[in-house]
Motif scaffolding. Sequence first.
Motif, PDB file in Angstrom:
ATOM      1  N   LEU A 109      11.952   4.799   6.887  1.00  0.00           N
ATOM      2  CA  LEU A 109      12.858   3.999   7.687  1.00  0.00           C
ATOM      3  C   LEU A 109      14.136   3.924   7.334  1.00  0.00           C
ATOM      4  CD1 LEU A 109      13.250   1.693   9.707  1.00  0.00           C
ATOM      5  CD2 LEU A 109      12.649   0.058   8.170  1.00  0.00           C
ATOM      6  N   MET A 110      14.187   3.835   5.898  1.00  0.00           N
ATOM      7  CA  MET A 110      15.395   3.907   5.165  1.00  0.00           C
ATOM      8  C   MET A 110      16.066   5.052   5.103  1.00  0.00           C
ATOM      9  SD  MET A 110      16.299   1.019   3.722  1.00  0.00           S
ATOM     10  CE  MET A 110      15.335   0.165   5.127  1.00  0.00           C
ATOM     11  N   PHE A 159      15.983   7.424   7.654  1.00  0.00           N
ATOM     12  CA  PHE A 159      16.301   7.678   9.160  1.00  0.00           C
ATOM     13  C   PHE A 159      17.765   6.535   9.359  1.00  0.00           C
ATOM     14  CE2 PHE A 159      12.363   8.833  10.684  1.00  0.00           C
ATOM     15  CZ  PHE A 159      12.739  10.141  11.184  1.00  0.00           C
ATOM     16  N   ASN A 160      18.181   5.668   8.496  1.00  0.00           N
ATOM     17  CA  ASN A 160      19.237   4.897   8.453  1.00  0.00           C
ATOM     18  C   ASN A 160      20.506   5.727   7.891  1.00  0.00           C
ATOM     19  OD1 ASN A 160      18.351   2.869  10.152  1.00  0.00           O
ATOM     20  ND2 ASN A 160      17.395   1.724   8.428  1.00  0.00           N
ATOM     21  N   ILE A 161      20.055   6.648   7.068  1.00  0.00           N
ATOM     22  CA  ILE A 161      21.221   7.118   6.138  1.00  0.00           C
ATOM     23  C   ILE A 161      21.905   8.328   7.124  1.00  0.00           C
ATOM     24  CG2 ILE A 161      21.739   8.772   4.288  1.00  0.00           C
ATOM     25  CD1 ILE A 161      19.428   7.312   2.915  1.00  0.00           C
ATOM     26  N   PRO A 162      23.117   8.225   7.416  1.00  0.00           N
ATOM     27  CA  PRO A 162      23.889   9.147   8.078  1.00  0.00           C
ATOM     28  C   PRO A 162      23.808  10.715   7.483  1.00  0.00           C
ATOM     29  CG  PRO A 162      25.460   7.751   7.188  1.00  0.00           C
ATOM     30  CD  PRO A 162      24.170   7.417   6.653  1.00  0.00           C
ATOM     31  N   LEU A 163      23.340  11.629   8.002  1.00  0.00           N
ATOM     32  CA  LEU A 163      23.109  12.891   7.887  1.00  0.00           C
ATOM     33  C   LEU A 163      24.381  13.905   7.693  1.00  0.00           C
ATOM     34  CD1 LEU A 163      19.740  13.604   9.952  1.00  0.00           C
ATOM     35  CD2 LEU A 163      20.045  12.619   7.387  1.00  0.00           C
ATOM     36  N   PRO A 164      24.443  14.444   6.650  1.00  0.00           N
ATOM     37  CA  PRO A 164      25.821  15.280   6.674  1.00  0.00           C
ATOM     38  C   PRO A 164      25.997  16.594   7.677  1.00  0.00           C
ATOM     39  CG  PRO A 164      24.268  16.091   5.146  1.00  0.00           C
ATOM     40  CD  PRO A 164      23.643  14.921   5.555  1.00  0.00           C
ATOM     41  N   TRP A 165      24.978  17.105   8.176  1.00  0.00           N
ATOM     42  CA  TRP A 165      25.403  18.075   9.307  1.00  0.00           C
ATOM     43  C   TRP A 165      25.250  17.581  10.829  1.00  0.00           C
ATOM     44  CZ3 TRP A 165      20.429  17.467   6.441  1.00  0.00           C
ATOM     45  CH2 TRP A 165      19.386  16.963   7.319  1.00  0.00           C
ATOM     46  N   ARG A 166      25.644  16.216  10.544  1.00  0.00           N
ATOM     47  CA  ARG A 166      25.788  15.651  11.878  1.00  0.00           C
ATOM     48  C   ARG A 166      26.986  15.116  12.067  1.00  0.00           C
ATOM     49  NH1 ARG A 166      21.356  12.294  14.808  1.00  0.00           N
ATOM     50  NH2 ARG A 166      22.663  12.962  16.448  1.00  0.00           N
ATOM     51  N   ARG A 167      27.886  15.821  11.287  1.00  0.00           N
ATOM     52  CA  ARG A 167      29.321  15.172  11.293  1.00  0.00           C
ATOM     53  C   ARG A 167      29.968  15.538  12.608  1.00  0.00           C
ATOM     54  NH1 ARG A 167      30.984  16.862   5.308  1.00  0.00           N
ATOM     55  NH2 ARG A 167      29.853  15.465   4.318  1.00  0.00           N
ATOM     56  N   ARG A 168      30.980  14.727  13.058  1.00  0.00           N
ATOM     57  CA  ARG A 168      31.701  15.051  13.931  1.00  0.00           C
ATOM     58  C   ARG A 168      32.749  16.367  14.048  1.00  0.00           C
ATOM     59  NH1 ARG A 168      35.547  10.630  16.966  1.00  0.00           N
ATOM     60  NH2 ARG A 168      36.213  11.865  18.768  1.00  0.00           N
ATOM     61  N   ARG A 169      32.517  17.260  14.815  1.00  0.00           N
ATOM     62  CA  ARG A 169      33.250  18.418  14.848  1.00  0.00           C
ATOM     63  C   ARG A 169      34.819  17.955  14.887  1.00  0.00           C
ATOM     64  NH1 ARG A 169      31.909  22.253  19.571  1.00  0.00           N
ATOM     65  NH2 ARG A 169      31.447  20.441  20.471  1.00  0.00           N
ATOM     66  N   ASP A 170      35.674  19.190  14.359  1.00  0.00           N
ATOM     67  CA  ASP A 170      37.035  18.866  14.185  1.00  0.00           C
ATOM     68  C   ASP A 170      37.700  19.323  15.341  1.00  0.00           C
ATOM     69  OD1 ASP A 170      39.781  20.181  12.160  1.00  0.00           O
ATOM     70  OD2 ASP A 170      39.506  18.271  13.357  1.00  0.00           O
ATOM     71  N   ASP A 171      38.289  18.110  16.138  1.00  0.00           N
ATOM     72  CA  ASP A 171      38.993  18.726  17.179  1.00  0.00           C
ATOM     73  C   ASP A 171      40.115  19.900  17.262  1.00  0.00           C
ATOM     74  OD1 ASP A 171      37.088  17.018  18.882  1.00  0.00           O
ATOM     75  OD2 ASP A 171      38.602  15.179  18.843  1.00  0.00           O
ATOM     76  N   SER A 172      40.707  19.761  16.422  1.00  0.00           N
ATOM     77  CA  SER A 172      41.851  20.671  16.168  1.00  0.00           C
ATOM     78  C   SER A 172      41.354  22.018  16.207  1.00  0.00           C
ATOM     79  CB  SER A 172      42.782  20.404  15.026  1.00  0.00           C
ATOM     80  OG  SER A 172      41.985  20.504  13.695  1.00  0.00           O
ATOM     81  N   SER A 205       0.899  -1.186  -0.078  1.00  0.00           N
ATOM     82  CA  SER A 205       0.015   0.138  -0.013  1.00  0.00           C
ATOM     83  C   SER A 205       1.002   1.148  -0.039  1.00  0.00           C
ATOM     84  CB  SER A 205      -1.030   0.223   1.202  1.00  0.00           C
ATOM     85  OG  SER A 205      -0.221   0.001   2.507  1.00  0.00           O
ATOM     86  N   LEU A 206       0.167   2.485  -0.265  1.00  0.00           N
ATOM     87  CA  LEU A 206       1.235   3.611  -0.438  1.00  0.00           C
ATOM     88  C   LEU A 206       1.518   3.875   1.153  1.00  0.00           C
ATOM     89  CD1 LEU A 206       2.089   6.219  -1.613  1.00  0.00           C
ATOM     90  CD2 LEU A 206      -0.061   7.070  -0.883  1.00  0.00           C
ATOM     91  N   SER A 207       0.775   3.806   1.921  1.00  0.00           N
ATOM     92  CA  SER A 207       1.321   3.867   3.623  1.00  0.00           C
ATOM     93  C   SER A 207       2.541   3.100   3.883  1.00  0.00           C
ATOM     94  CB  SER A 207       0.147   3.807   4.690  1.00  0.00           C
ATOM     95  OG  SER A 207       0.016   2.408   4.663  1.00  0.00           O
ATOM     96  N   GLY A 208       2.320   1.835   3.378  1.00  0.00           N
ATOM     97  CA  GLY A 208       3.532   0.964   3.496  1.00  0.00           C
ATOM     98  C   GLY A 208       4.835   1.262   2.914  1.00  0.00           C
ATOM     99  N   ARG A 209       4.793   1.766   1.540  1.00  0.00           N
ATOM    100  CA  ARG A 209       5.852   2.194   0.981  1.00  0.00           C
ATOM    101  C   ARG A 209       6.383   3.684   1.431  1.00  0.00           C
ATOM    102  NH1 ARG A 209       3.297   1.155  -5.092  1.00  0.00           N
ATOM    103  NH2 ARG A 209       3.434  -1.162  -5.015  1.00  0.00           N
ATOM    104  N   VAL A 210       5.501   4.251   2.013  1.00  0.00           N
ATOM    105  CA  VAL A 210       6.097   5.390   2.824  1.00  0.00           C
ATOM    106  C   VAL A 210       6.659   5.185   3.988  1.00  0.00           C
ATOM    107  CG1 VAL A 210       5.292   7.876   4.022  1.00  0.00           C
ATOM    108  CG2 VAL A 210       4.426   7.086   1.831  1.00  0.00           C
ATOM    109  N   ALA A 211       6.478   4.119   4.614  1.00  0.00           N
ATOM    110  CA  ALA A 211       6.940   3.939   6.082  1.00  0.00           C
ATOM    111  C   ALA A 211       8.198   3.313   5.511  1.00  0.00           C
ATOM    112  CB  ALA A 211       6.059   2.720   6.649  1.00  0.00           C
ATOM    113  N   TRP A 212       8.302   2.432   4.703  1.00  0.00           N
ATOM    114  CA  TRP A 212       9.829   1.722   4.577  1.00  0.00           C
ATOM    115  C   TRP A 212      10.792   3.089   3.898  1.00  0.00           C
ATOM    116  CZ3 TRP A 212      12.690   1.770  -0.160  1.00  0.00           C
ATOM    117  CH2 TRP A 212      13.697   0.781  -0.135  1.00  0.00           C
TER     118      TRP A 212
END
Length: 124
Positions: free
Chosen positions: A103-104, A106-119, A93-100
Motif C-alpha cells: 500500500l505504501m 503504490f502511494n509513492i510517485p514512480l520516476p518513469w511516470r513523469r510528465r513529458r516535456d511539452d517543449s 502478521s507477515l501478510s499484514g505487514r506485506v499488505a501495508w
Amino acid sequence: MDIILASYTDPLEAQIALGRLQAEGIDARLDDAHSVLANWEWRLAIGGAKLRVPEAQAARAREVLAAIEAGAFALDDIADDDGAPLRAPDRESLSGRVAWLVLMLFNIPLPWRRRRDDSAVREL
C-alpha cells in the motif's frame, strides 16, 4: 414501565453493559444502538445508546453497573495448564505487514511516470 438507567456514547460499552445485565437475569434492552453505530456524528445529538430496564429491577441493575465500573468482572491474568501466563496473540502478521508495504509503495510517485516535456514535442 421501563426507565433509562444509563446512556452511552460508545455503543460497544453499551453492549457490554447490556450483556452483563442480561447475564444477571435483568430484562434490559438497548435503544438507539443502531442509530449510534450507523450515524456516529449523531451520538451526542440523540443522547447516545440508552440502556433501559424495568422499574422493578432498576435497583439491582444499578448495583451491577456499579460493579462493572469498579472492575468486579475484569479478567485477571490468565495462565495455561502449566501455570505460564497466556499472551495475547500478535495481531501483526507477515501478510499484514506485506499488505501495508505494498500500500505504501503504490502511494509513492514512480520516476518513469513523469510528465513529458511539452517543449520537446513542439520542436518536432
